[in-house]
Design a protein around this motif. Sequence first.
Motif, PDB file in Angstrom:
ATOM      1  N   GLN A   1     -44.078  -2.605  68.265  1.00 30.62           N
ATOM      2  CA  GLN A   1     -43.675  -3.938  67.832  1.00 30.62           C
ATOM      3  C   GLN A   1     -43.635  -3.958  66.316  1.00 30.62           C
ATOM      4  O   GLN A   1     -44.671  -3.844  65.652  1.00 30.62           O
ATOM      5  CB  GLN A   1     -44.650  -4.997  68.360  1.00 30.62           C
TER       6      GLN A   1
ATOM      7  N   LYS B   1     -40.719  -8.921  65.504  1.00 31.65           N
ATOM      8  CA  LYS B   1     -39.857  -8.495  66.606  1.00 31.65           C
ATOM      9  C   LYS B   1     -40.653  -8.381  67.896  1.00 31.65           C
ATOM     10  O   LYS B   1     -41.871  -8.435  67.906  1.00 31.65           O
ATOM     11  CB  LYS B   1     -39.189  -7.171  66.260  1.00 31.65           C
ATOM     12  N   GLU B   2     -39.920  -8.207  69.000  1.00 37.06           N
ATOM     13  CA  GLU B   2     -40.566  -8.102  70.297  1.00 37.06           C
ATOM     14  C   GLU B   2     -41.042  -6.672  70.555  1.00 37.06           C
ATOM     15  O   GLU B   2     -40.628  -5.735  69.870  1.00 37.06           O
ATOM     16  CB  GLU B   2     -39.582  -8.508  71.396  1.00 37.06           C
ATOM     17  N   HIS B   3     -41.883  -6.530  71.572  1.00 28.69           N
ATOM     18  CA  HIS B   3     -42.289  -5.198  72.012  1.00 28.69           C
ATOM     19  C   HIS B   3     -41.062  -4.437  72.504  1.00 28.69           C
ATOM     20  O   HIS B   3     -40.238  -4.971  73.245  1.00 28.69           O
ATOM     21  CB  HIS B   3     -43.286  -5.297  73.173  1.00 28.69           C
ATOM     22  N   LYS B   4     -40.965  -3.175  72.094  1.00 31.42           N
ATOM     23  CA  LYS B   4     -39.875  -2.325  72.552  1.00 31.42           C
ATOM     24  C   LYS B   4     -40.422  -1.047  73.164  1.00 31.42           C
ATOM     25  O   LYS B   4     -41.372  -0.460  72.641  1.00 31.42           O
ATOM     26  CB  LYS B   4     -38.931  -1.985  71.403  1.00 31.42           C
TER      27      LYS B   4
END
Length: 123
Positions: free
Chosen positions: A39, A43-46
Motif C-alpha cells: 500500500q 492508495k489501496e492495497h495492491k
Amino acid sequence: QVQLVESGGGLVQEGASLRLSCAASGLTFSTYAMGWFRQAPGKEHKFVAGIKRSGRSTYLADSVKGRFAISRDNAKDTVYLQMNSLKPEDTAVYYCAAESDGTNWEPGAMDYWGKGTLVTVSS
C-alpha cells in the motif's frame, strides 16, 4: 490468536535488494495460501505476490515480474518476498496475508493480515 509478523523492510537506494519475511503463528500455516500486498501512501492495497499451500505454485503482479520472488518454508511457518532491482515506485508498506481457500488474491478475500513493514526506495 493468529499473528502474521513482517520484517525486513527499510530504506534502500534504487537498484538494491531486500528480503521480506513473514512469520506466522496461531494457524496451521501449511493449509493457507500466502500473499504479499503493498500500500503506497494514499492508495489501496495492491496484490504483489502469492504462493499456494505447497509452494509449488506462485503468482506475481506484472509490475514485479522478473524482479520479485515469493517463497515459503512450511517447516518454519514463514513466507518470504525477495525483492531485487528495487525502484522508487516500489515504495510502500508491505503486508503479508493468509487465505484459507487459496484461489483468490483479492485483498478482501484474505483471512488474516500482518501489520506491515515499510519499504522506501530512494532515487
